[in-house]
Design a protein around this motif. Structure first.
Motif, PDB file in Angstrom:
ATOM      1  N   TYR A 168       0.984  -0.869  -0.209  1.00 52.66           N
ATOM      2  CA  TYR A 168       0.180  -0.225   0.412  1.00 52.66           C
ATOM      3  C   TYR A 168       0.667   1.037  -0.308  1.00 52.66           C
ATOM      4  O   TYR A 168       2.284   1.032   0.364  1.00 52.66           O
ATOM      5  CB  TYR A 168      -1.106   0.038   1.376  1.00 52.66           C
ATOM      6  CG  TYR A 168      -1.980  -0.801   1.199  1.00 52.66           C
ATOM      7  CD1 TYR A 168      -2.779  -1.054   0.938  1.00 52.66           C
ATOM      8  CD2 TYR A 168      -2.006  -2.005   1.838  1.00 52.66           C
ATOM      9  CE1 TYR A 168      -4.303  -2.541   0.801  1.00 52.66           C
ATOM     10  CE2 TYR A 168      -2.251  -3.606   2.111  1.00 52.66           C
ATOM     11  CZ  TYR A 168      -3.833  -3.245   1.702  1.00 52.66           C
ATOM     12  OH  TYR A 168      -4.222  -4.857   1.352  1.00 52.66           O
ATOM     13  N   SER A 188      -3.257   3.829  -3.146  1.00 49.16           N
ATOM     14  CA  SER A 188      -2.644   3.089  -4.101  1.00 49.16           C
ATOM     15  C   SER A 188      -2.291   1.238  -3.740  1.00 49.16           C
ATOM     16  O   SER A 188      -1.884   1.684  -2.715  1.00 49.16           O
ATOM     17  CB  SER A 188      -1.416   2.954  -5.064  1.00 49.16           C
ATOM     18  OG  SER A 188      -1.428   4.824  -5.484  1.00 49.16           O
ATOM     19  N   ARG A 189      -2.987   0.401  -4.293  1.00 51.22           N
ATOM     20  CA  ARG A 189      -2.621  -0.446  -4.396  1.00 51.22           C
ATOM     21  C   ARG A 189      -1.861  -1.371  -5.159  1.00 51.22           C
ATOM     22  O   ARG A 189      -2.317  -1.338  -6.018  1.00 51.22           O
ATOM     23  CB  ARG A 189      -3.787  -1.624  -3.503  1.00 51.22           C
ATOM     24  CG  ARG A 189      -3.237  -2.547  -3.047  1.00 51.22           C
ATOM     25  CD  ARG A 189      -4.447  -3.669  -2.738  1.00 51.22           C
ATOM     26  NE  ARG A 189      -5.543  -3.762  -3.510  1.00 51.22           N
ATOM     27  CZ  ARG A 189      -6.943  -3.843  -3.118  1.00 51.22           C
ATOM     28  NH1 ARG A 189      -7.266  -4.094  -1.581  1.00 51.22           N
ATOM     29  NH2 ARG A 189      -7.612  -4.113  -4.636  1.00 51.22           N
ATOM     30  N   THR A 195      -2.401   0.315  -8.431  1.00 52.19           N
ATOM     31  CA  THR A 195      -4.037   0.597  -8.830  1.00 52.19           C
ATOM     32  C   THR A 195      -4.127   1.761  -7.626  1.00 52.19           C
ATOM     33  O   THR A 195      -4.651   1.574  -6.328  1.00 52.19           O
ATOM     34  CB  THR A 195      -4.645  -0.812  -9.322  1.00 52.19           C
ATOM     35  OG1 THR A 195      -4.216  -1.006 -10.338  1.00 52.19           O
ATOM     36  CG2 THR A 195      -6.705  -0.232  -9.170  1.00 52.19           C
ATOM     37  N   ILE A 255      -6.724   2.439  -4.875  1.00 53.62           N
ATOM     38  CA  ILE A 255      -7.935   2.547  -5.240  1.00 53.62           C
ATOM     39  C   ILE A 255      -9.250   2.838  -4.223  1.00 53.62           C
ATOM     40  O   ILE A 255      -9.754   2.879  -2.937  1.00 53.62           O
ATOM     41  CB  ILE A 255      -8.503   0.512  -3.802  1.00 53.62           C
ATOM     42  CG1 ILE A 255      -6.614   0.861  -2.691  1.00 53.62           C
ATOM     43  CG2 ILE A 255      -7.037  -0.349  -4.986  1.00 53.62           C
ATOM     44  CD1 ILE A 255      -7.336   0.110  -2.010  1.00 53.62           C
ATOM     45  N   SER A 256      -8.978   4.285  -4.412  1.00 53.05           N
ATOM     46  CA  SER A 256      -9.864   5.027  -3.136  1.00 53.05           C
ATOM     47  C   SER A 256      -9.928   6.613  -4.105  1.00 53.05           C
ATOM     48  O   SER A 256      -9.378   6.975  -5.580  1.00 53.05           O
ATOM     49  CB  SER A 256      -9.168   5.133  -2.231  1.00 53.05           C
ATOM     50  OG  SER A 256      -8.073   6.854  -2.671  1.00 53.05           O
ATOM     51  N   ASN A 281      -9.981  -6.974   3.301  1.00 57.13           N
ATOM     52  CA  ASN A 281     -10.996  -6.382   2.398  1.00 57.13           C
ATOM     53  C   ASN A 281     -11.027  -4.159   3.596  1.00 57.13           C
ATOM     54  O   ASN A 281     -11.173  -3.121   3.200  1.00 57.13           O
ATOM     55  CB  ASN A 281     -12.215  -5.842   1.813  1.00 57.13           C
ATOM     56  CG  ASN A 281     -11.963  -7.687   1.003  1.00 57.13           C
ATOM     57  OD1 ASN A 281     -11.719  -7.154   0.433  1.00 57.13           O
ATOM     58  ND2 ASN A 281     -12.795  -8.528   1.256  1.00 57.13           N
ATOM     59  N   THR A 299     -12.120   1.356   4.111  1.00 51.09           N
ATOM     60  CA  THR A 299     -12.990   0.670   3.370  1.00 51.09           C
ATOM     61  C   THR A 299     -13.010  -0.668   3.822  1.00 51.09           C
ATOM     62  O   THR A 299     -12.416  -0.988   4.505  1.00 51.09           O
ATOM     63  CB  THR A 299     -12.802   0.734   2.848  1.00 51.09           C
ATOM     64  OG1 THR A 299     -13.162   0.061   1.189  1.00 51.09           O
ATOM     65  CG2 THR A 299     -11.131   0.551   2.340  1.00 51.09           C
ATOM     66  N   GLY A 354     -12.512  -3.101   0.339  1.00 50.77           N
ATOM     67  CA  GLY A 354     -11.145  -3.434  -0.480  1.00 50.77           C
ATOM     68  C   GLY A 354     -10.674  -2.336  -2.001  1.00 50.77           C
ATOM     69  O   GLY A 354      -9.860  -2.426  -1.924  1.00 50.77           O
ATOM     70  N   GLY A 355     -11.752  -1.066  -1.445  1.00 47.71           N
ATOM     71  CA  GLY A 355     -11.217  -0.053  -1.725  1.00 47.71           C
ATOM     72  C   GLY A 355     -12.419   0.634  -2.128  1.00 47.71           C
ATOM     73  O   GLY A 355     -12.797   1.464  -3.124  1.00 47.71           O
ATOM     74  N   ALA A 356     -13.383  -0.801  -2.282  1.00 44.57           N
ATOM     75  CA  ALA A 356     -14.787   0.190  -3.800  1.00 44.57           C
ATOM     76  C   ALA A 356     -15.482   1.072  -3.009  1.00 44.57           C
ATOM     77  O   ALA A 356     -15.817   1.791  -4.350  1.00 44.57           O
ATOM     78  CB  ALA A 356     -15.559  -1.091  -3.518  1.00 44.57           C
TER      79      ALA A 356
END
Length: 486
Positions: free
Chosen positions: A398, A405-406, A415, A417-418, A446, A460, A463-465
């Motif tokens: 992370y 980013s992850r 990627t 993720i936020s 997650n 989150t 998992g960042g959704a």
């Protein structure tokens, strides 16, 4: 009021004669105003009851930063002032080179951009380490299609760490008064680069040999000396360069060759006027930003130190018996983590988000800092950018900017993720509204928590959704230094 006294000198035989240096500055989390009209020198002849400005010959204006003073003990009429001159000079372009630079694109039109020679553009992209997906052909196509403007290529290279050193300001200047501070003259007729860079506020110290008014020392990133009243300067410490960032100097009044120098590396001693130094490295004066351990038996301890890089050493080491600690990396050491399944893989970094993956077995170093796409808002990285490894899979890393980013492949690809998890406050010359801490739940892959330097705590659970701001009643805009998931 943002002006205060930063230095004071007293006449060695007449204590009623004082000179004081004032400094106008304004430091906030998002901006540092290093100078202003309030930066000046004042003189008193009545023990401080009354003061008059003494700036005849000194630079004046909103570009004047920190000023340091020192008075000659052998001739008190001689006083030196070291000035952080923030005046910005226009960058001179080299006539013998037409290579593209970061500033070439600032006002370039689309029409002129499309006319650029592809070889020259490709050279610029590779020289500045653009990701391989950006080629001369691809960026021309993007610009032609309106995806971004030519200026975005220059903006892509914005880097807070590089900005510390890449500067067009005057920087360090030394002035001398031969009449007790009534008037001043600059001592040198050339620039003295690389001593202050953009952060002269960190130093501001000048010392005069108590037995020789013409031998002076200026403290900055290097340690420099003049024996002709400041006309010429030389970096000292010929046997083994002393550590950078000089902070304090004492000159033995009975033996001018004997000096003690303090800097970010500790205490140094010289008996030949700074030609050679002994490093007294027995005192524990290091400052650790972060500490972590690996899973070896016995385990090893890793730490990132202020201005002293990243080190690792065994937990079984005994103080003052041996020195088994090993330096892994340089700069200001920040977060450091060893892969719990393979301690040869270590993640290290230095200021403003510059991180790397080391393979100590193979001797390789791979840069892993996430980079935004050209034309998108630049990632903002805190001075101590947080990096963390997953509790559930050590290949998952992370990385915090204003977004989280992850990476699923040890930092090879990233990627976001936020969205922006900060309050997105305006930035000055210091990256602000950044993520400062990351905590993945050891029970749930997650569930991830982050904190920011402008007061947000976000979580989150998928998992960042999606993300939820749970700051609640915590006072606003405070720096969130640590979040720990139970």
């Amino acid at each position: 009021d943002s002006t205060g006294v930063i230095d004071l000198v007293i006449h060695p035989t007449n204590p009623n004669v004082l000179l004081a240096a004032t400094w106008e500055k304004d430091r906030k989390a998002w901006n540092f105003k290093e100078g202003g009209n309030g930066s000046a020198v004042y003189k008193s002849t009545d023990g401080g009851e009354t003061w008059s400005k003494s700036v005849n010959g000194l630079p004046q204006g909103n570009f004047v930063g920190r000023i340091g003073l020192n008075i000659s003990q052998s001739n008190p009429d001689v006083i030196y002032a070291i000035v952080d001159n923030q005046f910005e000079m226009k960058e001179e372009r080299e006539n013998d080179s037409d290579a593209l630079t970061q500033t070439s694109f600032v006002e370039m039109s689309v029409k002129d951009f499309m006319k650029l020679d592809n070889k020259k553009l490709e050279s610029f992209l590779r020289r500045n380490r653009f990701p391989e997906k950006y080629t001369a052909s691809s960026v021309k196509a993007d610009v032609d299609n309106g995806k971004y403007k030519p200026a975005a290529l220059g903006e892509f290279l914005g880097d807070a760490n590089a900005a510390l050193f890449n500067t067009s300001i005057k920087g360090l200047e030394v002035y001398r008064s031969d009449n007790g501070g009534d008037s001043w003259k600059i001592t040198h007729d050339y620039e003295i680069p690389g001593v202050y860079n953009t952060y002269g506020y960190y130093f501001g110290e000048i010392r005069v040999d108590p037995n020789d008014e013409n031998t002076i020392y200026a403290l900055g990133v290097p340690f420099i000396k003049s024996t002709d009243g400041g006309k010429s300067w030389e970096i000292k410490a010929n046997n083994d360069p002393v550590h950078a960032d000089q902070q304090a100097l004492w000159i033995n009044p009975n033996d001018s060759e004997h000096i003690l120098l303090g800097n970010d590396g500790g205490l140094y001693e010289s008996h030949d006027g700074g030609e050679n130094f002994i490093h007294h490295n027995s005192e524990a004066v290091g400052q650790f930003y972060t500490v972590s351990v690996d899973m070896e038996k016995p385990y090893n301890i890793y730490g990132g130190l202020q201005d002293n890089g990243t080190f690792v050493g065994p937990s079984t080491s005994s103080p003052n018996r041996n020195r088994p600690w090993e330096r892994l990396f340089g700069g200001d050491g920040m977060h450091v983590y060893a892969n719990p399944q393979n301690s040869d893989i270590v993640y290290v970094g230095f200021q403003y988000g510059n991180y790397f993956r080391l393979d100590r077995d193979k001797g390789t170093t791979t840069g892993i800092t996430p980079r935004h796409d050209v034309g998108e808002p630049r990632y903002r990285y805190n001075w101590n950018t947080p990096v963390n490894l997953s509790h559930h899979n050590p290949d998952v890393v992370y990385f915090g900017s204003q977004k989280l980013s992850r990476s699923l492949d040890r930092g090879e690809t990233w990627t976001a993720i936020s969205p922006d998890l900060t309050n997105d406050h305006p930035n000055g010359d210091v990256p602000y509204s950044t993520i400062t801490t990351i905590a993945e739940s050891p029970l749930d892959f997650n569930q991830i928590w982050v904190g920011t330097d402008d007061g947000n705590i976000q979580i989150t659970r998928d998992g960042g959704a999606s993300w939820t701001n749970v700051t609640g009643s915590i006072p606003k805009d405070l720096w969130v230094s640590e979040v720990h998931a139970s």
